[in-house]
Design an enzyme around this catalytic site. Structure first.
Site, short mmCIF file in Angstrom:
data_model
loop_
_atom_site.label_atom_id
_atom_site.label_comp_id
_atom_site.label_asym_id
_atom_site.label_seq_id
_atom_site.Cartn_x
_atom_site.Cartn_y
_atom_site.Cartn_z
N GLY A 147 0.87 -1.16 -0.03
CA GLY A 147 0.03 -0.17 0.16
C GLY A 147 0.86 0.66 -0.20
O GLY A 147 1.91 0.87 -0.16
N ALA A 148 0.22 2.44 0.43
CA ALA A 148 0.90 3.67 0.04
C ALA A 148 0.95 3.51 -1.12
O ALA A 148 2.29 4.12 -1.72
CB ALA A 148 2.26 3.42 1.40
N HIS A 168 2.54 4.45 -4.59
CA HIS A 168 2.92 5.81 -5.60
C HIS A 168 3.18 5.01 -6.82
O HIS A 168 2.68 3.88 -7.71
CB HIS A 168 4.03 6.67 -5.12
CG HIS A 168 5.41 5.62 -4.69
ND1 HIS A 168 6.08 4.41 -6.39
CD2 HIS A 168 5.70 4.43 -4.19
CE1 HIS A 168 6.43 3.54 -5.73
NE2 HIS A 168 6.55 3.39 -4.81
N HIS A 205 4.01 1.61 -8.16
CA HIS A 205 3.99 0.83 -7.85
C HIS A 205 2.19 1.12 -9.37
O HIS A 205 2.38 0.07 -9.94
CB HIS A 205 2.30 0.87 -7.21
CG HIS A 205 2.87 1.36 -5.32
ND1 HIS A 205 3.73 2.01 -4.24
CD2 HIS A 205 3.74 -0.23 -4.91
CE1 HIS A 205 3.74 1.57 -3.63
NE2 HIS A 205 4.54 -0.03 -4.21
N GLN A 260 8.06 -8.95 7.98
CA GLN A 260 9.24 -8.74 7.24
C GLN A 260 9.99 -7.56 8.15
O GLN A 260 10.45 -6.60 6.83
CB GLN A 260 8.66 -8.57 5.72
CG GLN A 260 7.92 -7.40 5.15
CD GLN A 260 8.00 -6.96 4.03
OE1 GLN A 260 6.82 -7.73 3.36
NE2 GLN A 260 8.03 -6.57 3.25
N ASP A 271 13.43 -2.98 -5.03
CA ASP A 271 14.26 -3.46 -4.11
C ASP A 271 14.74 -4.88 -4.82
O ASP A 271 14.11 -5.74 -4.48
CB ASP A 271 12.62 -4.45 -3.31
CG ASP A 271 12.36 -3.50 -2.57
OD1 ASP A 271 12.65 -2.79 -1.83
OD2 ASP A 271 11.02 -2.76 -2.97
N SER A 295 9.39 5.97 -3.41
CA SER A 295 8.94 5.23 -2.40
C SER A 295 7.98 5.44 -0.97
O SER A 295 7.76 6.69 -0.63
CB SER A 295 10.63 4.51 -1.62
OG SER A 295 10.35 4.00 -0.29
N SER A 296 6.63 4.11 -0.80
CA SER A 296 6.29 4.49 0.35
C SER A 296 6.56 5.38 1.02
O SER A 296 6.38 6.54 1.97
CB SER A 296 5.56 3.88 0.43
OG SER A 296 4.98 2.96 -0.71
N ARG A 297 7.84 5.19 2.01
CA ARG A 297 8.64 6.09 2.42
C ARG A 297 8.96 7.42 2.82
O ARG A 297 8.89 8.03 3.41
CB ARG A 297 10.22 4.83 3.02
CG ARG A 297 10.16 3.81 3.72
CD ARG A 297 11.08 2.82 4.18
NE ARG A 297 11.25 1.74 3.94
CZ ARG A 297 10.50 0.93 5.37
NH1 ARG A 297 10.58 1.81 6.25
NH2 ARG A 297 10.16 -0.89 5.15
O1 PAF Z 1 7.95 -4.74 -1.89
C1 PAF Z 1 6.82 -5.00 -0.55
O2 PAF Z 1 6.28 -3.42 -1.07
C2 PAF Z 1 7.26 -6.12 -0.07
O3 PAF Z 1 8.23 -6.22 0.51
C3 PAF Z 1 5.56 -7.49 -0.74
C4 PAF Z 1 6.31 -8.24 -2.06
C5 PAF Z 1 4.85 -6.80 -0.97
C6 PAF Z 1 5.75 -8.80 0.54
O4 PAF Z 1 5.35 -7.73 1.94
#
Ligand code: PAF
Length: 282
Positions: A30-31, A33, A36, A60, A150, A185-187
């Site tokens: 989510g969040a 951008h 995504h 995670q 990532d 990035s969502s961050r």
């Molecule tokens: O990259 C992410 O947003 C997360 O690590 C994922 C792949 C959705 C798993 O929670």
């Protein structure tokens, strides 16, 4: 757009709506951008139906504070997905993903999980693997879309797909950047204005690394990066590595691999950011 929140609704949706159509899957936390949404757009071009998931996966996060402050913007996310033309979104609760009697599969990612994010965020990839394998199991897509920001996660998920012999194509999508170069990035939503300004220097340093790479050794490049961060009071370097894109082991003289990636993790204020750039080394 169909909004699905339980595993039984998801199973019903897939059984009744999918038929012989191909399914593209975009897992997210989510969040959302534009990065995504570019995955969703690619998935829409390559599949008949596209399903996105939004689940902030607690397993995670190796740091509970990081999990607590992770942005949550579900209404905005649903509107953005609807507008992008996404067909369905899965927004499960924690108990749908991790029911009481559920035991996550164990994976051995070998050296892939021993470096960079794996080394600095203990348990992080166990959590990523747990949720991704669970989601793949439930959704069973033909194709799944992941961002190259990532890069290590992508490599780990490639290994997961191989270890589970899944009939699934992973589609890697390029990093999208803000006009000043900061990787989306969502961050980024959490950055204070002064930290947001500083964060743009991450990419400019990676670009400089790319130019240095044709004339300097990896050791010299690392020295330059370390020094630049030491001289910068607003950014704190966690790691900078140049690794090959196959097994993520350090690049250097005598490496058999042709493709390399410069990876960085640093803090802008209290926000941890990662970025990377493909480079050629001499
Ligand atoms: O990259 C992410 O947003 C997360 O690590 C994922 C792949 C959705 C798993 O929670």
């Amino acid at each position: 757009m169909k909004v699905i929140s339980t595993v039984s609704e998801l199973t019903h949706f897939l059984e009744t709506c999918l038929g012989s159509q191909t399914l593209g899957f975009v897992p997210t936390m989510g969040a959302l951008h534009p990065g995504h949404l570019s995955l969703v757009q690619k998935a829409l071009l390559q599949n008949d139906l596209v399903l996105c998931s939004i689940f902030v996966n607690p397993t995670q996060f190796n740091n509970s504070e990081d999990l607590e402050k992770y942005p949550n913007r579900i209404q905005e996310d649903l509107s953005a997905l609807e507008e992008a033309g996404c067909h369905a979104v899965f927004t499960p609760s924690k108990s749908e993903i991790y029911p009481k009697n559920f035991t996550p599969k164990k994976y051995d990612f070998g050296l892939l999980e021993k470096v960079m994010e794996g080394e600095n965020r203990p348990g992080h990839f166990d959590g990523v693997a747990a949720v991704v394998s669970r989601l793949f199991d439930l959704v069973k897509p033909e194709k799944a879309y992941f961002g190259e920001k990532d890069f290590q996660q992508l490599t780990i998920i490639k290994s997961l797909v191989q270890q589970d012999c899944l009939n699934l194509e992973l589609v890697a999508c390029p990093i999208l950047r803000e006009p000043d170069g900061l990787a989306m990035s969502s961050r980024n939503l959490l950055l204070l204005p002064e930290d947001r300004t500083a964060a743009a220097r991450i990419y400019s340093r990676l670009l400089h690394v790319k130019t240095l790479a044709s004339k300097r050794s990896v050791a010299e490049i690392k020295k330059w990066v370390n020094q630049t961060f030491e001289d910068d009071p607003d950014l704190t370097l966690e790691y900078f590595e140049v690794v090959n894109t196959v097994d993520l082991q350090p690049s250097g003289k005598g490496s058999d691999h042709k493709k390399h990636v410069a990876c960085i993790a640093c803090f802008a204020g209290s926000i941890r950011l990662i970025d990377n750039l493909f480079i050629e080394i001499n």
